[in-house]
Structure formats: C-alpha cells, structure tokens
Design an enzyme around this catalytic site. Structure first.
Site, PDB file in Angstrom:
ATOM      1  N   HIS A   1       0.610  -1.034   0.210  1.00 42.82           N
ATOM      2  CA  HIS A   1      -0.154   0.130  -0.457  1.00 42.82           C
ATOM      3  C   HIS A   1       1.199   1.041   0.454  1.00 42.82           C
ATOM      4  CE1 HIS A   1      -3.354  -3.110   0.788  1.00 42.82           C
ATOM      5  NE2 HIS A   1      -2.625  -2.881   2.632  1.00 42.82           N
TER       6      HIS A   1
ATOM      7  N   GLU B   1      -2.323  -0.540   8.329  1.00 32.91           N
ATOM      8  CA  GLU B   1      -3.214  -1.213   8.582  1.00 32.91           C
ATOM      9  C   GLU B   1      -1.828  -1.862   9.748  1.00 32.91           C
ATOM     10  OE1 GLU B   1      -4.130  -2.696   4.782  1.00 32.91           O
ATOM     11  OE2 GLU B   1      -2.997  -4.704   5.360  1.00 32.91           O
TER      12      GLU B   1
ATOM     13  N   HIS C   1       2.860  -7.330   1.965  1.00 32.79           N
ATOM     14  CA  HIS C   1       2.616  -8.847   2.599  1.00 32.79           C
ATOM     15  C   HIS C   1       1.267  -8.945   2.120  1.00 32.79           C
ATOM     16  CE1 HIS C   1       0.495  -4.401   2.119  1.00 32.79           C
ATOM     17  NE2 HIS C   1      -1.292  -5.875   2.831  1.00 32.79           N
TER      18      HIS C   1
ATOM     19  N   ARG D   1      -1.453  -5.194  -5.943  1.00 31.59           N
ATOM     20  CA  ARG D   1      -1.318  -6.438  -5.964  1.00 31.59           C
ATOM     21  C   ARG D   1      -0.466  -6.537  -7.085  1.00 31.59           C
ATOM     22  NH1 ARG D   1      -5.848  -7.786  -8.719  1.00 31.59           N
ATOM     23  NH2 ARG D   1      -6.790  -6.951  -7.185  1.00 31.59           N
TER      24      ARG D   1
END
Length: 308
Positions: free
Chosen positions: A96, A113, A170, A190
């Site tokens: 991200h 996150e 991740h 992605r």
C-alpha cells in the site's frame, strides 16, 4: 444525549474467501465471502447505523454532519476502517502507498494497517517483507519470478498482532481469520497473485510499477511497543499508538468502568455482556461517540478498540 452507534456489517466477495465469518452470527451473501467491512465510512462500502436517532443513516453522513460526536476531527473523511478477513486461500502479495503518494496518484488516503489474528490453522503463515537489498535487486527478482527467494514468510498463530505500515510487502496466507484496523483507504497494489486465473481464464491485474515505487527497499521490521494494563481481573493491551491509530484489546472478566473523552471504534471478537446497559455479543461493532462520558462494560468479553 450520549450516542453509541451500532453498525450493520457489509460483506465483500473475494476469490480467496470462505464461510468462517458465519461464526460471528452473520448471514453471508456469498459462498466466497472474504471481507466483512464492519465499521466503514469509505465510499466503496458504507456502514449503516442500526439504532438511535441516526438509525438508517450511513456512517459517512453522520460523521460529516456531526463532527462534534467525533472530537471535532478536522478531516473531511472518517479516518479508520475496521474489517474482518477470512483467508480461505492465499491472498495476493501486495503493498500500500503512503498518504503523499496515494493523494497524488489515487486521490485517496494511504494505507497503514494492522492485524489481530483471531484464528489460525496449524502452520498458517503471512508474507511480511522481502530479502532484496536494492531496488535493482527487487526488480530483477520480480522479473525472474523468483518469489521464493524474494519474499519473507512468517508463521503466525491465534492472538498475534502484526503492524503493517505503508510500503510493507505483505500477504495473508491460507487459513487465517483476522481483524484489520486500517486507514480508510481502498488503494492496494497487487505485486504477485500466484498466476491464478479467474473463471474466464484471466489472471488478475498486477500493479508492478506502482508496487516497486512505493515498496520499502530494503525491508525493515517496524518495532512496536506493546503495553498492558491490569484493572482488577480485566486486562487492556495496547498494541500500537501512533499518528495513524491507537489499537487496543480489552479483555473483560466481569466488569470495568472507564471515563471516556474520545470516540472509540469497538468490535466484539469473543463473549457477550453489556455496554452501558446495551446487550452486546461476538460479531457486534459499534462506535462510542465523544459525548459518552463513561463506558461501563459487564460480562466475559474480548473487544478490539481503536481511535485516532
């Protein structure tokens, strides 16, 4: 009038999803239900309020029109999004962007996150980080499909906490059920998807150029300082406290009373009881607004609590 906003969860179909979210008492709309958006004001999935004077309204509308209930946040968007993810299969390897990149390129927030592992099958693992020491080495390993040499796998188990700052490569592995607290962003790049194909025989879109631009190279594990506070027989565990969010787990044994000066997002992950005389049970999600002076919890409960 103090406000506790109970929220209707909404669900997202994902190719890696399953049926484990039924354990929270949810009626799932898809065979492959991958995500429960439990507390969300993001345009791609709004929570609807189930009770009180705002019943039937979206969280986004209530936030925009009643900032005083959220400590008068100056942001034009609700800052957090709480999800529960059922990884019935491996998720794609992704990364991200940070706020600066996301706002410039995607007109969205960045996405830092964190995960609380609610359940894990034996030998479950995550991908967290990579072995490349330079951008050139990273690109070369990606171009040569050298994923086993590039990616770092880590075993995880129920109860683990993982902090995933923007820029971290991740992925969740198969057999994990997690609660995710994140910035209110839906921007994901992605990097690798195991060459999986959809029902039309197509591989999902990758975002390799953007992934390389935003990835932390070399990878560095972020240090977190977990703190615990014992209150009678109950325990408050603070996992992280930074500019993006504070995330805690409240393990309530019988009863606890806390003075409140700040709005809080709450997700019940185990047990049942009451909050300020409202009945609550596993799978409930609600927001304590900042006009609630005191939080009184009774019962046997585990609750994930977050705020900014």
């Amino acid at each position: 009038m103090p406000d506790i906003l109970f929220l209707e969860p909404l669900f997202k179909e994902r190719i890696w999803g399953g049926q484990k979210l039924t354990q929270f008492g949810y009626q799932l709309p898809y065979q492959k239900t991958g995500e429960c958006w439990a507390i969300s004001a993001h345009p791609n999935g709004q929570s609807i309020i189930k009770n009180g004077r705002f019943k039937g309204l979206s969280l986004g509308q209530v936030f925009t029109e009643n900032k005083q209930l959220f400590n008068d946040i100056t942001s034009d968007r609700f800052p957090l999004l709480t999800k529960i993810l059922d990884a019935n299969d491996d998720l794609s390897v992704q990364v991200h962007p940070n706020d600066a990149y996301a706002q410039k390129v995607e007109h969205d927030l960045g996405k830092t996150e964190c995960w609380v592992v609610l359940d894990a099958e034996e030998d479950a693992y995550i991908i967290y980080g990579h072995h490349a020491t330079s951008k050139e080495m990273f690109k070369s390993m990606v171009n040569h499909d050298a994923w086993d040499q590039l990616l770092i796998k880590k075993k995880v188990q129920k109860g683990d906490f993982i902090y995933v700052p923007s820029g971290t490569i991740h992925a969740l592995g198969k057999g994990l059920l997690i609660l995710e607290t994140q910035q209110s962003s839906d921007t994901t790049y992605r990097l690798f998807d195991y060459h999986r194909k959809d029902e039309k025989g197509q591989e999902r879109e990758l975002h390799i150029k953007k992934s390389i631009e935003v990835a932390r190279i070399p990878h560095v594990d972020e240090k977190i300082d977990v703190k615990t506070q014992n209150i009678d027989e109950s325990v408050i565990t603070q996992y992280v406290n930074n500019a993006f969010f504070t995330v805690e787990k409240w393990s309530i044994k019988h009863q606890i009373t806390q003075l409140n000066h700040h709005y809080k997002l709450m997700s019940v992950i185990e047990g049942q009881g009451t909050i300020n005389e409202y009945p609550i049970t596993k799978g409930d999600h609600f927001i304590i607004c900042s006009n609630v002076d005191k939080i009184e919890l009774n019962g046997q409960l585990e609750i994930i609590v977050s705020w900014v």
